[in-house]
Motif scaffolding. Structure first.
Motif, PDB file in Angstrom:
ATOM      1  N   LEU A   8       0.815  -1.218   0.000  1.00  0.00           N
ATOM      2  CA  LEU A   8       0.000   0.000   0.000  1.00  0.00           C
ATOM      3  C   LEU A   8       0.845   1.263   0.000  1.00  0.00           C
ATOM      4  O   LEU A   8       0.475   2.261  -0.626  1.00  0.00           O
ATOM      5  CB  LEU A   8      -0.929   0.007   1.212  1.00  0.00           C
ATOM      6  CG  LEU A   8      -2.019  -1.060   1.239  1.00  0.00           C
ATOM      7  CD1 LEU A   8      -2.773  -1.029   2.562  1.00  0.00           C
ATOM      8  CD2 LEU A   8      -2.975  -0.896   0.075  1.00  0.00           C
ATOM      9  N   ASP A   9       1.968   1.232   0.681  1.00  0.00           N
ATOM     10  CA  ASP A   9       2.783   2.437   0.829  1.00  0.00           C
ATOM     11  C   ASP A   9       3.513   2.806  -0.459  1.00  0.00           C
ATOM     12  O   ASP A   9       4.116   3.862  -0.543  1.00  0.00           O
ATOM     13  CB  ASP A   9       3.794   2.250   1.973  1.00  0.00           C
ATOM     14  CG  ASP A   9       4.292   3.581   2.507  1.00  0.00           C
ATOM     15  OD1 ASP A   9       3.465   4.492   2.721  1.00  0.00           O
ATOM     16  OD2 ASP A   9       5.509   3.712   2.702  1.00  0.00           O
ATOM     17  N   LYS A  10       3.448   1.949  -1.446  1.00  0.00           N
ATOM     18  CA  LYS A  10       4.154   2.229  -2.702  1.00  0.00           C
ATOM     19  C   LYS A  10       3.224   2.735  -3.803  1.00  0.00           C
ATOM     20  O   LYS A  10       3.661   3.024  -4.904  1.00  0.00           O
ATOM     21  CB  LYS A  10       4.901   0.982  -3.162  1.00  0.00           C
ATOM     22  CG  LYS A  10       6.074   0.722  -2.235  1.00  0.00           C
ATOM     23  CD  LYS A  10       6.724  -0.587  -2.434  1.00  0.00           C
ATOM     24  CE  LYS A  10       7.892  -0.768  -1.492  1.00  0.00           C
ATOM     25  NZ  LYS A  10       7.592  -0.597  -0.081  1.00  0.00           N
ATOM     26  N   VAL A  11       1.942   2.855  -3.498  1.00  0.00           N
ATOM     27  CA  VAL A  11       0.954   3.313  -4.482  1.00  0.00           C
ATOM     28  C   VAL A  11       0.599   4.769  -4.171  1.00  0.00           C
ATOM     29  O   VAL A  11       0.104   5.065  -3.090  1.00  0.00           O
ATOM     30  CB  VAL A  11      -0.314   2.436  -4.434  1.00  0.00           C
ATOM     31  CG1 VAL A  11      -1.334   2.916  -5.455  1.00  0.00           C
ATOM     32  CG2 VAL A  11       0.037   0.968  -4.647  1.00  0.00           C
ATOM     33  N   PRO A  12       0.856   5.689  -5.108  1.00  0.00           N
ATOM     34  CA  PRO A  12       0.518   7.094  -4.871  1.00  0.00           C
ATOM     35  C   PRO A  12      -0.966   7.256  -4.526  1.00  0.00           C
ATOM     36  O   PRO A  12      -1.809   6.533  -5.027  1.00  0.00           O
ATOM     37  CB  PRO A  12       0.849   7.777  -6.202  1.00  0.00           C
ATOM     38  CG  PRO A  12       1.840   6.874  -6.850  1.00  0.00           C
ATOM     39  CD  PRO A  12       1.471   5.482  -6.415  1.00  0.00           C
ATOM     40  N   VAL A  13      -1.266   8.192  -3.678  1.00  0.00           N
ATOM     41  CA  VAL A  13      -2.589   8.508  -3.127  1.00  0.00           C
ATOM     42  C   VAL A  13      -2.982   7.472  -2.077  1.00  0.00           C
ATOM     43  O   VAL A  13      -3.356   7.834  -0.967  1.00  0.00           O
ATOM     44  CB  VAL A  13      -3.690   8.645  -4.217  1.00  0.00           C
ATOM     45  CG1 VAL A  13      -5.029   8.984  -3.584  1.00  0.00           C
ATOM     46  CG2 VAL A  13      -3.303   9.713  -5.233  1.00  0.00           C
ATOM     47  N   VAL A  14      -2.879   6.182  -2.392  1.00  0.00           N
ATOM     48  CA  VAL A  14      -3.162   5.151  -1.395  1.00  0.00           C
ATOM     49  C   VAL A  14      -2.183   5.285  -0.231  1.00  0.00           C
ATOM     50  O   VAL A  14      -2.549   5.082   0.931  1.00  0.00           O
ATOM     51  CB  VAL A  14      -3.077   3.736  -2.020  1.00  0.00           C
ATOM     52  CG1 VAL A  14      -3.264   2.649  -0.969  1.00  0.00           C
ATOM     53  CG2 VAL A  14      -4.111   3.591  -3.124  1.00  0.00           C
ATOM     54  N   PRO A  43       7.233   4.578  -4.858  1.00  0.00           N
ATOM     55  CA  PRO A  43       7.810   3.275  -4.540  1.00  0.00           C
ATOM     56  C   PRO A  43       9.281   3.333  -4.153  1.00  0.00           C
ATOM     57  O   PRO A  43       9.742   2.564  -3.314  1.00  0.00           O
ATOM     58  CB  PRO A  43       7.624   2.458  -5.823  1.00  0.00           C
ATOM     59  CG  PRO A  43       6.973   3.320  -6.820  1.00  0.00           C
ATOM     60  CD  PRO A  43       6.719   4.654  -6.221  1.00  0.00           C
ATOM     61  N   VAL A  44      10.004   4.276  -4.755  1.00  0.00           N
ATOM     62  CA  VAL A  44      11.434   4.412  -4.443  1.00  0.00           C
ATOM     63  C   VAL A  44      11.613   4.869  -3.004  1.00  0.00           C
ATOM     64  O   VAL A  44      12.372   4.282  -2.221  1.00  0.00           O
ATOM     65  CB  VAL A  44      12.114   5.398  -5.419  1.00  0.00           C
ATOM     66  CG1 VAL A  44      13.566   5.627  -5.030  1.00  0.00           C
ATOM     67  CG2 VAL A  44      11.996   4.901  -6.846  1.00  0.00           C
ATOM     68  N   VAL A  45      10.886   5.931  -2.637  1.00  0.00           N
ATOM     69  CA  VAL A  45      10.997   6.471  -1.280  1.00  0.00           C
ATOM     70  C   VAL A  45      10.485   5.459  -0.262  1.00  0.00           C
ATOM     71  O   VAL A  45      11.094   5.249   0.791  1.00  0.00           O
ATOM     72  CB  VAL A  45      10.228   7.806  -1.167  1.00  0.00           C
ATOM     73  CG1 VAL A  45      10.147   8.277   0.268  1.00  0.00           C
ATOM     74  CG2 VAL A  45      10.893   8.869  -2.033  1.00  0.00           C
TER      75      VAL A  45
END
Length: 197
Positions: free
Chosen positions: A63-69, A143-145
């Protein structure tokens, strides 16, 4: 002193990812002598609890790698990461009572509070910079961050347990990396407020 540094490192790691330090402490407590949580934290080493934490970690990693989500996830994690920070700080400080200060032993609420505050501060810095990363990279940077944050949480958790004296260096490095991002967020918000006014 070392118990406090371990707690500092683990609660800082919890501010980046709530589940990694819990899983590290739980697995090490279950399978090694590196961490021995006291009786009131024996739940951390329970097989079912470890399985649930692993599933939650997997969900967090995705979840933490999907923008907005990732932003929605950060809102939910505002309660979870500080709670995790308080738990790992207190469990490791209590496990190392011989090393902990008398004041910490006599005031267990202090380690809970320290862990909660440290994890919350790290979480707030992380959550405030992520929308800027998403906006400035069109979501490609998320996803990188996020991967860097997960790696940092794992690395800091292991350093906190096995080389707590290095936690000071790791926290300073994390602050040095994070401070420019926080400043960019503040400048961007100031520009937006100027345009609105």
């Amino acid at each position: 002193m070392l118990a406090t540094l371990t707690g500092l490192g683990l609660s800082t790691a919890a501010g980046l990812n709530a589940y990694i330090p819990l899983l590290v402490v739980g697995l090490l407590g279950r399978f090694t002598d590196a961490v021995r949580p006291p009786d009131e934290f024996a739940w951390m080493t329970n097989g079912w609890v470890l399985a649930i934490i692993a599933v939650l970690l997997l969900a967090e990693v995705v979840l933490d790698k999907v923008p907005v989500v990732d932003h929605v996830n950060d809102i939910v994690q505002t309660a979870i990461r500080p709670a995790s920070g308080g738990a790992v700080f207190t469990a490791t400080a209590a496990a190392a009572e011989a090393d902990a200060s008398a004041w910490m032993r006599d005031n267990p609420w202090a380690s809970w509070l320290a862990g909660i505050v440290i994890a919350l501060l790290v979480h707030l810095a992380k959550a405030s910079t992520r929308p800027v990363v998403n906006a400035t990279t069109a979501g490609v940077g998320a996803p990188v961050v996020s991967t860097a944050e997960d790696a940092g949480s794992l690395g800091l958790s292991l350093v906190a347990v096995f080389a707590p004296i290095l936690v000071i260096v790791a926290v300073i490095a994390l602050a040095a990396l994070g401070w420019p991002a926080v400043r960019r967020v503040r400048r961007r918000r100031a520009r937006q407020a100027g345009r609105a006014g």
